[in-house]
Motif scaffolding. Structure first.
Motif, PDB file in Angstrom:
ATOM      1  N   ASP A  59      27.365  -5.642   9.396  1.00  0.00           N
ATOM      2  CA  ASP A  59      26.004  -6.160   9.428  1.00  0.00           C
ATOM      3  C   ASP A  59      25.022  -5.191  10.073  1.00  0.00           C
ATOM      4  OD1 ASP A  59      26.437  -9.008   8.422  1.00  0.00           O
ATOM      5  OD2 ASP A  59      27.892  -8.877  10.058  1.00  0.00           O
ATOM      6  N   ARG A  77      33.038  -7.204   6.528  1.00  0.00           N
ATOM      7  CA  ARG A  77      31.646  -6.810   6.310  1.00  0.00           C
ATOM      8  C   ARG A  77      31.171  -5.942   7.473  1.00  0.00           C
ATOM      9  NH1 ARG A  77      28.469 -10.769   4.786  1.00  0.00           N
ATOM     10  NH2 ARG A  77      26.559 -10.031   5.747  1.00  0.00           N
ATOM     11  N   GLY A 120      21.743  -6.296   5.840  1.00  0.00           N
ATOM     12  CA  GLY A 120      22.225  -5.374   6.853  1.00  0.00           C
ATOM     13  C   GLY A 120      21.073  -4.740   7.598  1.00  0.00           C
ATOM     14  N   ARG A 122      26.098  -4.150  -1.239  1.00  0.00           N
ATOM     15  CA  ARG A 122      26.879  -5.240  -1.857  1.00  0.00           C
ATOM     16  C   ARG A 122      26.547  -6.577  -1.214  1.00  0.00           C
ATOM     17  NH1 ARG A 122      31.114  -1.360  -1.784  1.00  0.00           N
ATOM     18  NH2 ARG A 122      31.972  -2.267   0.127  1.00  0.00           N
ATOM     19  N   GLN A 123      26.330  -6.555   0.084  1.00  0.00           N
ATOM     20  CA  GLN A 123      26.006  -7.788   0.808  1.00  0.00           C
ATOM     21  C   GLN A 123      24.567  -8.231   0.568  1.00  0.00           C
ATOM     22  OE1 GLN A 123      28.745  -6.448   4.675  1.00  0.00           O
ATOM     23  NE2 GLN A 123      26.537  -6.492   4.833  1.00  0.00           N
ATOM     24  N   ARG A 173      27.735 -11.432  13.864  1.00  0.00           N
ATOM     25  CA  ARG A 173      27.513 -10.151  13.199  1.00  0.00           C
ATOM     26  C   ARG A 173      28.662  -9.190  13.473  1.00  0.00           C
ATOM     27  NH1 ARG A 173      22.599 -11.700  15.308  1.00  0.00           N
ATOM     28  NH2 ARG A 173      20.867 -11.854  13.826  1.00  0.00           N
ATOM     29  N   VAL A 197      28.344  -0.829   1.500  1.00  0.00           N
ATOM     30  CA  VAL A 197      28.740  -2.134   2.043  1.00  0.00           C
ATOM     31  C   VAL A 197      27.508  -3.019   2.196  1.00  0.00           C
ATOM     32  CG1 VAL A 197      29.846  -3.324   3.970  1.00  0.00           C
ATOM     33  CG2 VAL A 197      30.664  -1.056   3.269  1.00  0.00           C
ATOM     34  N   THR A 235      35.869  -2.707   7.275  1.00  0.00           N
ATOM     35  CA  THR A 235      35.697  -3.767   6.272  1.00  0.00           C
ATOM     36  C   THR A 235      37.004  -4.517   6.026  1.00  0.00           C
ATOM     37  OG1 THR A 235      36.022  -2.110   4.514  1.00  0.00           O
ATOM     38  CG2 THR A 235      33.756  -2.631   5.141  1.00  0.00           C
TER      39      THR A 235
END
Length: 281
Positions: A76, A74, A126, A122-123, A2, A119, A69
């Motif tokens: 998490d 990313r 989280g 988009r993932q 992570r 962010v 990023t």
């Protein structure tokens, strides 16, 4: 592995959480107003990124999120930890003092959250961890303005949890009791300059208790950090996590008092309802 993004990571609970995440083999973006003050010795350098971030400066926030990023691809886990206390009676604290603590504890926290949420969206994954306080669930004499900031954080967090859950984003509110950090010293606690003697038996007592408690709190920061890591690793984390037996007892007393009030005043509560006006077509 992570990637954690932690505010206020140069000391106290933020530093402990950063160390715990690194010890698990995760990557950490550790932020503080002065990045040079972040001392996290031991981890592999490619898993730690120390960045300057002032939660009251939106440009500073944006730069830190972009750098995170770009470095790790990313985010998490967002840990909103930066904040400070304000000790004083509601009548004693000034507008300037209250605004100052709200700027960091509420508006700064919301600004960081808004910057990181795109962010996480988009993932479609989280976890947002809000470091609140038992004082965000139960108010106490002398801590009214600070309580107000943490109550605000908890209300916003409950709403965020409902908004973000369909997007794969989890929210946990952490409510610590007393922990052996620097929260009660001059670096993290603002004490109102005005003193009203009529509050000596209440707020005055709180001032004395706070001074005596500094350095003697029962909670250990490393244990809190381990608890946060455990929650983040769980597929079904709680919305609220109370940490410390004294904090739990205080929260339970509030729940019991609220239930007693609900029961005692149920007739008055129900009496204000009115049958809806029915119209004929």
């Amino acid at each position: 592995m992570r990637t954690w993004f932690i505010t206020g990571a140069s000391r106290g609970l933020g530093r402990a959480i950063a160390r715990a995440a690194l010890a698990k083999g995760d990557r950490v973006v550790a932020t503080a107003r002065d990045a040079a003050s972040i001392d996290l010795t031991g981890p592999e350098p490619d898993r730690l990124l120390a960045l300057p971030l002032d939660v009251t400066d939106h440009a500073s926030i944006d730069r830190a999120v972009l750098a995170a990023t770009e470095a790790f691809g990313r985010i998490d886990v967002l840990v909103n930890n930066a904040g400070f206390g304000l000790l004083g009676a509601i009548e004693e604290v000034t507008d300037a003092e209250v605004r100052r603590v709200f700027e960091t504890n509420v508006f700064g926290l919301l600004a960081v959250t808004r910057a990181v949420l795109p962010v996480l969206r988009r993932q479609r994954a989280g976890h947002v961890v809000m470091i609140s306080s038992v004082g965000g669930f139960s108010g106490a004499s002398g801590w009214g303005a600070y309580n107000a900031t943490k109550f605000a954080v908890e209300g916003a967090s409950e709403a965020l949890a409902a908004e973000a859950a369909p997007l794969g984003v989890k929210v946990t509110i952490v409510e610590p009791g007393g922990f052996r950090t620097d929260f009660l010293d001059g670096g993290s606690l603002l004490t109102g300059e005005r003193v009203v003697e009529d509050y000596a038996a209440t707020v005055g007592r709180t001032r004395l208790d706070a001074a005596a408690a500094h350095g003697n709190q029962s909670g250990h920061p490393d244990r809190l950090a381990d608890a946060v890591v455990t929650v983040v690793e769980d597929p079904n984390p709680p919305l609220r996590l109370v940490l410390g037996s004294a904090a739990l007892a205080r929260s339970q007393r509030k729940l019991d008092q609220a239930q007693a009030d609900f029961d005692a005043w149920r007739a008055v509560t129900d009496a204000v309802d009115e049958e809806p006006v029915r119209t004929t077509s």
